[in-house]
Design an enzyme around this catalytic site. Structure first.
Site, PDB file in Angstrom:
ATOM      1  N   HIS A 158       0.988  -1.402  -0.090  1.00  0.00           N
ATOM      2  CA  HIS A 158      -0.007   0.097   0.031  1.00  0.00           C
ATOM      3  C   HIS A 158       0.759   1.131   0.085  1.00  0.00           C
ATOM      4  O   HIS A 158       2.119   1.289   0.409  1.00  0.00           O
ATOM      5  CB  HIS A 158      -0.927  -0.021   1.141  1.00  0.00           C
ATOM      6  N   LYS A 162      -0.734   4.895   4.573  1.00  0.00           N
ATOM      7  CA  LYS A 162      -1.674   3.762   5.361  1.00  0.00           C
ATOM      8  C   LYS A 162      -1.097   3.618   6.770  1.00  0.00           C
ATOM      9  O   LYS A 162       0.218   3.534   7.101  1.00  0.00           O
ATOM     10  CB  LYS A 162      -1.412   2.608   4.598  1.00  0.00           C
TER      11      LYS A 162
END
Ligand SMILES: NC(=O)C1=CN([C@@H]2O[C@H](COP(=O)(O)OP(=O)(O)OC[C@H]3O[C@@H](n4cnc5c(N)ncnc54)[C@H](OP(=O)(O)O)[C@@H]3O)[C@@H](O)[C@H]2O)C=CC1
Ligand SMILES: O=C(O)C1=N[C@H](C(=O)O)C[C@H](O)C1
Length: 269
Positions: A158, A162
């Site tokens: 990600h 995040k």
């Protein structure tokens, strides 16, 4: 427009919040009736269309969720665990469908969300895309077909903003693999290896997290045995897939009885 379900978006200024606003506006299936941000956000008091750099929409962003939810048939919520727990109680009070995309929820948060689901429809999933929910089903089936000679590892990647790991999607995939194996994930979960960890335990389900740049979301489920490997992979390149799934859930939930649902229910998988 009058009969279309009214949707409130929480965390309106966030990556998913803005994507959800655009998705609702473009859908022709729902109308945007409210937007919520936390107190102190520069968006509070502003028209959300203007805050997004476009034309005014006549929807003013508020920091008062109850006032916003009172006008809504559904609340779509991609924020943070503490906020989501608060919104679950308020959405239930307003009898609005609550679609929860927030990840990083712990047992204490999940218990409060389950309590709210006695009074209203809640649809929650760590990933709202069709592709990932299909991958969940495939993972369960493959894990069921293979024995513990096949090590299962879940690798996710990600963007660098995040805040939680493993991702909600990785945990969904881990739960599906554990279910296929007939074990509880909590008994076999192996996250965050570092240092002299010892050899891998037979039957464990391992998790690895990569964080970097603007990666939208990538998930591999690796089944590795002596001499061969199977990799099931999903790659997200556009957050619109999550927003479309969330809107589908909000519409699906309109005629359902109070309770806790997930995207497998919504998609009929
Ligand atoms: N289920 C799925 O399909 C998907 C889930 N997600 C999950 O959605 C969540 C949000 O992701 P993303 O949009 O990237 O994150 P962002 O940080 O970009 O957005 C979150 C937004 O929520 C706001 N917020 C936090 N607390 C409150 C509060 N109490 N009241 C109102 N607003 C609040 C934040 O404000 P502030 O910045 O001021 O804190 C921010 O604007 C994450 O948990 C992520 O994992 C993401 C994509 C897909
Ligand atoms: O934070 C994100 O961005 C995402 N979060 C979800 C997760 O934790 O799995 C879904 C998607 O992968 C994007």
């Amino acid at each position: 427009m009058g009969d279309l379900p009214g949707i409130v978006i929480t965390g309106a200024s966030g990556r998913m919040g803005q994507m959800l606003i655009r998705t609702v506006l473009e859908s022709g299936k729902a109308k945007l009736v409210g937007a919520v941000e936390r107190a102190g956000s520069p968006w509070v008091g502003r028209d959300v269309g203007e805050a997004m750099g476009g034309a005014a929409l006549g929807v003013i962003c508020t920091d008062d969720p109850l006032e916003a939810f009172a006008k809504a048939q559904a609340v779509i919520d991609f924020t943070a665990p503490a906020a989501t727990v608060e919104f679950a109680a308020l959405a239930a009070q307003a009898r609005a469908v609550h679609v929860i995309g927030t990840t990083g929820l712990e047992a204490e948060h999940l218990a409060k969300i389950a309590a709210a689901a006695h009074h209203a429809v809640i649809v929650r999933a760590g990933n709202m895309s069709l592709g990932v929910n299909l991958l969940v089903k495939l993972t369960q089936k493959v894990a069921q077909a293979l024995d513990a000679d096949w090590d299962i590892e879940i690798i996710e990647a990600h963007h660098n903003r995040k805040v939680d790991a493993p991702s909600g999607t990785a945990l969904m995939l881990g739960e599906a693999a554990a279910e296929g194996r007939g074990v509880a994930l909590a008994d076999v979960r192996d996250s965050g290896r570092d240092g002299i960890t010892g050899a891998r335990q037979r039957g464990d389900i391992g998790f690895s997290a990569i964080r970097g740049g603007d990666i939208v979301g990538e998930h591999d489920v690796l089944f590795a045995s002596p001499g061969e490997r199977i990799v099931l992979r999903h790659v997200a390149t556009d957050r619109a897939i999550f927003a479309r799934g969330a809107l589908k859930a909000a519409l699906w939930g309109q005629d359902k009885a109070p309770g806790a649902y997930d995207m497998l229910d919504v998609l009929g998988l």
